[in-house]
Design an enzyme around this catalytic site. Structure first.
Site, PDB file in Angstrom:
ATOM      1  N   LEU A  87       0.916  -1.595   0.161  1.00 21.27           N
ATOM      2  CA  LEU A  87       0.110   0.003   0.516  1.00 21.27           C
ATOM      3  C   LEU A  87       1.089   1.401  -0.276  1.00 21.27           C
ATOM      4  CD1 LEU A  87      -3.138  -0.644   2.564  1.00 21.27           C
ATOM      5  CD2 LEU A  87      -2.775  -1.143  -0.049  1.00 21.27           C
ATOM      6  N   CYS A  88       2.081   0.912  -0.860  1.00 20.72           N
ATOM      7  CA  CYS A  88       2.894   1.847  -0.528  1.00 20.72           C
ATOM      8  C   CYS A  88       3.134   2.987  -2.205  1.00 20.72           C
ATOM      9  CB  CYS A  88       4.201   2.310  -0.046  1.00 20.72           C
ATOM     10  SG  CYS A  88       4.991   0.869   0.044  1.00 20.72           S
ATOM     11  N   GLY A  89       2.715   2.363  -2.815  1.00 23.35           N
ATOM     12  CA  GLY A  89       2.582   2.580  -4.489  1.00 23.35           C
ATOM     13  C   GLY A  89       3.834   1.437  -5.136  1.00 23.35           C
TER      14      GLY A  89
END
Length: 290
Positions: A87-89
């Site tokens: 969930l951090c690109g």
């Protein structure tokens, strides 16, 4: 047009997701502020320490230290740093791509060159453990309690591997922190130490050594290397929080827009249902009167 129950379920689901992404953004922002302060304090100290070491080594290369020994690259250790969570690109994906590219470059230069990976970050270890690459170690636990003492133990293991000639070159691949929205993929040589300044461009320093150059090199050089490694971990951790904060902000914005569309759709469906009920009532009343 979907019925009212389906739209209400979607609205509740999107609202719940938006609350989660908003909370994750705030958590990442808080962590980023803390680690950013550490980086800002550490960078000047690390830079000055590295400058002193370079000056000492430049003025006295006969000092016996294994960390400046350059030898054929028969065995390369790539220390790759990312995160334990998603969930951090593209934060983790970019490191994986850069690692594959770096390995390909070494293999193209010398197909017999042995390459090992030291993975720091669960996302990396999960990916590369499924490949044919040699995994020298996994240190995912470091981010659970990131301190200089904890990172120094890992740095010492790497330094011991180089000084014992297990590895001929050690490189870092990580995301260097610039700001919350920008992370720079960096490849840095850790060992052997390379003196990048030479000749007339280098500054002259008149140091007074106590007790001696040899003893200072022996004590300060390992400290400088451990500090460099700690700075890499802090940079990567700050970059992770910045990437996650931006990613969660975008997710929250998208959820907000979707929620507006769903509420509009719900109101239209509700209005249509009310209109149909009114028509049915009027029709029934007219039928009774007729």
């Amino acid at each position: 047009m979907p019925n009212l129950k389906e739209v209400r379920i979607r609205i509740a689901s999107v609202s719940s997701t938006m609350q989660i992404t908003s909370a994750m953004k705030m958590v990442s922002a808080s962590k980023l502020r803390k680690v950013q302060n550490l980086i800002l304090k550490l960078r000047p100290y690390s830079a000055k320490l590295s400058e002193i070491i370079e000056n000492i080594c430049r003025e006295n290369f006969e000092v016996d230290t294994p960390f400046t020994e350059s030898r054929p690259q028969n065995h390369v250790l790539l220390v790759i740093v990312a995160s334990n969570k998603g969930l951090c690109g593209a934060f983790n994906t970019n490191i994986i791509k850069e690692t594959n590219a770096r390995i390909a470059a070494y293999r193209e230069k010398d197909k017999y060159c042995k390459i090992s990976l030291l993975c720091i970050g669960k996302r990396l270890s999960d990916f590369f453990e499924k490949s044919d690459y040699t995994i020298a170690g996994v240190r995912n636990e470091i981010f659970d309690h990131l301190t200089f003492e904890a990172s120094s133990k890992i740095a010492q293991e790497i330094m011991d591997g180089f000084s014992s000639k297990k590895y001929d070159t050690v490189e870092f691949i990580y995301n260097k922190f610039k700001n919350a929205a920008t992370q720079i993929i960096s490849v840095e040589q850790f060992l052997p130490i390379v003196n990048e300044t030479s000749g007339e461009s280098s500054s002259q320093n008149d140091y007074i050594f106590e007790p001696s150059k040899e003893e200072i090199i022996e004590s300060v050089l390992p400290l400088a290397l451990k500090t460099q490694f700690y700075k890499v971990l802090l940079d990567s951790f700050a970059s992770e929080q910045g990437a996650r904060m931006i990613s969660m902000q975008k997710a929250t914005d998208n959820a907000t827009e979707l929620l507006k569309d769903l509420k509009l759709s719900y109101n239209k469906a509700r209005q249509a249902a009310i209109t149909n009920e009114i028509i049915e009532i009027v029709s029934a009343a007219n039928a009774l009167q007729g």
